[in-house]
Motif scaffolding. Structure first.
Motif, PDB file in Angstrom:
ATOM      1  N   UNK A 197       0.894  -1.041  -0.152  1.00  0.00           N
ATOM      2  CA  UNK A 197      -0.016   0.108  -0.185  1.00  0.00           C
ATOM      3  C   UNK A 197       0.854   1.398  -0.022  1.00  0.00           C
ATOM      4  N   UNK A 198       1.949   1.105   0.644  1.00  0.00           N
ATOM      5  CA  UNK A 198       2.946   2.302   0.678  1.00  0.00           C
ATOM      6  C   UNK A 198       3.644   2.491  -0.776  1.00  0.00           C
ATOM      7  N   UNK A 199       3.753   1.499  -1.233  1.00  0.00           N
ATOM      8  CA  UNK A 199       4.310   1.646  -2.581  1.00  0.00           C
ATOM      9  C   UNK A 199       3.309   2.139  -3.647  1.00  0.00           C
ATOM     10  N   UNK A 200       1.926   1.726  -3.607  1.00  0.00           N
ATOM     11  CA  UNK A 200       0.972   2.265  -4.398  1.00  0.00           C
ATOM     12  C   UNK A 200       0.729   3.585  -4.228  1.00  0.00           C
ATOM     13  N   UNK A 201       0.876   4.213  -2.945  1.00  0.00           N
ATOM     14  CA  UNK A 201       0.629   5.425  -2.881  1.00  0.00           C
ATOM     15  C   UNK A 201       1.680   6.621  -3.084  1.00  0.00           C
ATOM     16  N   UNK A 202       2.663   5.721  -2.975  1.00  0.00           N
ATOM     17  CA  UNK A 202       4.138   6.536  -3.466  1.00  0.00           C
ATOM     18  C   UNK A 202       4.149   6.712  -4.901  1.00  0.00           C
ATOM     19  N   UNK A 203       3.689   5.805  -5.663  1.00  0.00           N
ATOM     20  CA  UNK A 203       3.653   5.903  -7.004  1.00  0.00           C
ATOM     21  C   UNK A 203       2.511   7.011  -7.581  1.00  0.00           C
ATOM     22  N   UNK A 204       1.411   7.110  -6.908  1.00  0.00           N
ATOM     23  CA  UNK A 204       0.310   8.043  -7.202  1.00  0.00           C
ATOM     24  C   UNK A 204       0.922   9.457  -6.851  1.00  0.00           C
ATOM     25  N   UNK A 205       1.665   9.690  -5.656  1.00  0.00           N
ATOM     26  CA  UNK A 205       2.297  11.005  -5.455  1.00  0.00           C
ATOM     27  C   UNK A 205       2.978  11.289  -6.470  1.00  0.00           C
ATOM     28  N   UNK A 206       4.159  10.314  -6.762  1.00  0.00           N
ATOM     29  CA  UNK A 206       5.117  10.699  -7.611  1.00  0.00           C
ATOM     30  C   UNK A 206       4.699  11.134  -9.104  1.00  0.00           C
ATOM     31  N   UNK A 207       3.428  10.293  -9.440  1.00  0.00           N
ATOM     32  CA  UNK A 207       2.946  10.628 -10.700  1.00  0.00           C
ATOM     33  C   UNK A 207       2.300  12.137 -10.712  1.00  0.00           C
ATOM     34  N   UNK A 208       1.868  12.514  -9.697  1.00  0.00           N
ATOM     35  CA  UNK A 208       1.177  13.775  -9.242  1.00  0.00           C
ATOM     36  C   UNK A 208       2.595  14.870  -9.553  1.00  0.00           C
ATOM     37  N   UNK A 209       3.537  14.430  -8.935  1.00  0.00           N
ATOM     38  CA  UNK A 209       4.749  15.614  -8.893  1.00  0.00           C
ATOM     39  C   UNK A 209       5.298  15.397 -10.342  1.00  0.00           C
ATOM     40  N   UNK A 210       5.085  14.428 -11.238  1.00  0.00           N
ATOM     41  CA  UNK A 210       5.768  14.252 -12.501  1.00  0.00           C
ATOM     42  C   UNK A 210       4.777  14.967 -13.377  1.00  0.00           C
ATOM     43  N   UNK A 249       1.175  14.460 -13.666  1.00  0.00           N
ATOM     44  CA  UNK A 249      -0.133  13.500 -13.748  1.00  0.00           C
ATOM     45  C   UNK A 249      -0.309  12.643 -14.948  1.00  0.00           C
ATOM     46  N   UNK A 250       0.829  12.631 -15.848  1.00  0.00           N
ATOM     47  CA  UNK A 250       0.814  11.684 -16.975  1.00  0.00           C
ATOM     48  C   UNK A 250       0.475  10.308 -16.634  1.00  0.00           C
ATOM     49  N   UNK A 251       0.258   9.269 -17.513  1.00  0.00           N
ATOM     50  CA  UNK A 251       0.461   8.113 -17.151  1.00  0.00           C
ATOM     51  C   UNK A 251       1.640   7.500 -17.029  1.00  0.00           C
ATOM     52  N   UNK A 252       2.547   8.187 -17.818  1.00  0.00           N
ATOM     53  CA  UNK A 252       4.043   7.581 -17.530  1.00  0.00           C
ATOM     54  C   UNK A 252       4.644   8.634 -17.051  1.00  0.00           C
ATOM     55  N   UNK A 253       5.785   7.867 -16.188  1.00  0.00           N
ATOM     56  CA  UNK A 253       6.696   8.907 -15.653  1.00  0.00           C
ATOM     57  C   UNK A 253       7.980   8.075 -15.037  1.00  0.00           C
ATOM     58  N   UNK A 254       8.942   8.973 -14.462  1.00  0.00           N
ATOM     59  CA  UNK A 254       9.912   8.345 -14.058  1.00  0.00           C
ATOM     60  C   UNK A 254      10.192   8.378 -12.589  1.00  0.00           C
ATOM     61  N   UNK A 255      10.774   7.254 -11.858  1.00  0.00           N
ATOM     62  CA  UNK A 255      11.195   7.180 -10.498  1.00  0.00           C
ATOM     63  C   UNK A 255      12.368   8.349 -10.555  1.00  0.00           C
ATOM     64  N   UNK A 270      -2.521  -2.719 -12.487  1.00  0.00           N
ATOM     65  CA  UNK A 270      -2.314  -1.786 -13.729  1.00  0.00           C
ATOM     66  C   UNK A 270      -0.936  -0.958 -13.532  1.00  0.00           C
ATOM     67  N   UNK A 271       0.063  -1.419 -13.010  1.00  0.00           N
ATOM     68  CA  UNK A 271       1.212  -0.794 -13.062  1.00  0.00           C
ATOM     69  C   UNK A 271       2.324  -1.433 -13.757  1.00  0.00           C
ATOM     70  N   UNK A 272       2.864  -0.905 -14.759  1.00  0.00           N
ATOM     71  CA  UNK A 272       3.947  -1.386 -15.661  1.00  0.00           C
ATOM     72  C   UNK A 272       5.213  -0.846 -15.206  1.00  0.00           C
ATOM     73  N   UNK A 304       7.847   4.076 -15.115  1.00  0.00           N
ATOM     74  CA  UNK A 304       6.748   3.578 -14.766  1.00  0.00           C
ATOM     75  C   UNK A 304       5.243   4.116 -15.625  1.00  0.00           C
ATOM     76  N   UNK A 305       4.352   3.106 -15.907  1.00  0.00           N
ATOM     77  CA  UNK A 305       3.478   3.330 -16.749  1.00  0.00           C
ATOM     78  C   UNK A 305       2.239   2.783 -16.079  1.00  0.00           C
ATOM     79  N   UNK A 306       1.099   3.616 -15.988  1.00  0.00           N
ATOM     80  CA  UNK A 306      -0.006   3.274 -15.018  1.00  0.00           C
ATOM     81  C   UNK A 306      -1.235   3.181 -15.846  1.00  0.00           C
ATOM     82  N   UNK A 307      -1.617   1.922 -16.247  1.00  0.00           N
ATOM     83  CA  UNK A 307      -2.451   1.712 -17.195  1.00  0.00           C
ATOM     84  C   UNK A 307      -4.097   1.578 -16.811  1.00  0.00           C
ATOM     85  N   UNK A 308      -4.048   1.410 -15.398  1.00  0.00           N
ATOM     86  CA  UNK A 308      -5.492   1.503 -15.040  1.00  0.00           C
ATOM     87  C   UNK A 308      -5.441   2.578 -13.878  1.00  0.00           C
TER      88      UNK A 308
END
Lengths: 232, 232
Positions: free
Chosen positions: B151-164, B166-172, B201-203, B209-213
DNA sequence: CGCTATGTTGATCCATATCAATAAGTGTGG
DNA sequence: CCACACTTATTGATATGGATCAACATAGCG
């Protein structure tokens, strides 16, 4: 607010240096209330309407997410809580409930912010208080991330022993159920952890703890001033 | 200190409101240094001699205890770190090292304390900064105590996506090894956690990282403003 | 181009959570 | 003051999340 609490509150670092006039203004709109045990005082997410000061009793700060709940800290007299939310005029991050029958002073947050704006000594006292709070949470986080639950319990016992005067025998100051979530474990696991610490000279009898081999426990716990000291 | 950094630093909330005179005094004894990657800047337990300001690059705040080590936070430009220790004149609770090649300003702690004593706007800015820091750590602790590593990882990815953006694809923005200890897990476990998130839906492709769903991941992660919002 | 650090995968182990049952308190109302 | 209900604490059995150990792949980097 009744006068008989003024002296106690005035003695807190947070309010000690401010002018009499501002102190009076700050507490003009404040009031003191008595609460029975297990009463919810505030709920996370709410706007921060009041700075709370625990005059007697004890308050549990806890948080919830998705059906889970955890205890974050215990506030004992005489101290304040949710200062950061009050200052930032931001929603509470934690909920609060009384553990025991408690007497609590409520100071309107807008008054705290107003006096913060005009009283320089008060502003500096808040800096000191927040820096202290920040460092406490950092320590708590190190404790969580760097230690196993058994190690956390061992160090908790050493700290509690010190707070109780340093004798070989002392009392736990809250119920084990709460202690478990404070330490980040389940009640069942805490029960077993206590038994595991037998091997290091810890005897448990209800809420009474006896440490029969101080050195052994200390060797196991490896207390660290950068995690366990509340003062610095 | 060279003039070309003055504007950047002056723009920080922390220094924006203070008088020009005090700002000049504060930075009279300061200097800027360039560091290669993976250089230790400070070590926990040491007295806090300098307030640090990251001008470029990135710094890892980490802590150790009894052979274990964990990453507590990452500092990116332009911001300060170890303000609380500086103000309290207390030892560092965390160590710091550069992650990348970094440019860092060092301001003598005694000057910070001196100007804090005379500049009221600066004192109030510190309150705001510390309150912010405090709330961030509380959120981190809720994250740790209330969520599983997945759950921590999932939320981290969402936060990171927003910081980047908001697109479906972003970098760690940092290596997985560090991400693991930031999230409180081992690198091996992080690897497996990424694979588990395929189902939502995480690739993952290297650092990409690409978030497909989006909905599916969000339903699983259940992000909460009282844990995941950096702003409030 | 090879060395070294990082990342992945698999097998296994351990700590901790969960579920279930029982025991022991604790407070309440009759 | 006792019986009852209710919460807390303990214990056992089991499941599971996550760590550890080991092997291998990969990717930067000098």
């Amino acid at each position: 607010m009744p006068q008989d609490h003024y002296a106690d509150i005035r003695g807190l670092h947070l309010f000690a240096d401010m002018s009499d006039e501002h102190f009076a203004q700050l507490f003009r709109g404040a009031y003191v209330q008595n609460f029975p045990p297990h009463i919810d005082l505030i709920h996370e997410g709410e706007p921060s309407d009041f700075l709370h000061i625990v005059l007697s009793g004890a308050v549990d700060l806890y948080s919830t997410w998705n059906t889970r709940e955890t205890s974050m800290a215990t506030i004992r007299p005489i101290s304040t809580f949710i200062l950061a939310a009050t200052i930032k005029d931001a929603p509470y991050l934690m909920s609060a409930r009384t553990i025991e029958k408690s007497r609590i002073a409520l100071v309107p947050s807008q008054d705290v912010r107003a006096i913060f704006g005009v009283d320089d000594a008060f502003a500096r006292a808040i800096v000191s208080e927040l820096a202290q709070c920040y460092r406490s949470v950092i320590k708590a986080q190190k404790n969580l991330k760097l230690r196993s639950s058994l190690e956390r319990l061992a160090n908790y016992l050493l700290r509690q022993q010190l707070r109780a005067g340093g004798g070989a025998e002392f009392e736990l100051d809250f119920e084990k159920r709460r202690l478990a979530t404070v330490l980040g474990m389940t009640p069942e696991n805490l029960s077993r952890a206590f038994k595991s610490l037998n091997a290091y000279g810890v005897v448990v009898e209800g809420n009474r703890i006896r440490i029969t081999d101080q050195d052994d426990l200390t060797r196991f716990a490896k207390p660290d001033p950068l995690i366990d000291d509340f003062s610095t």
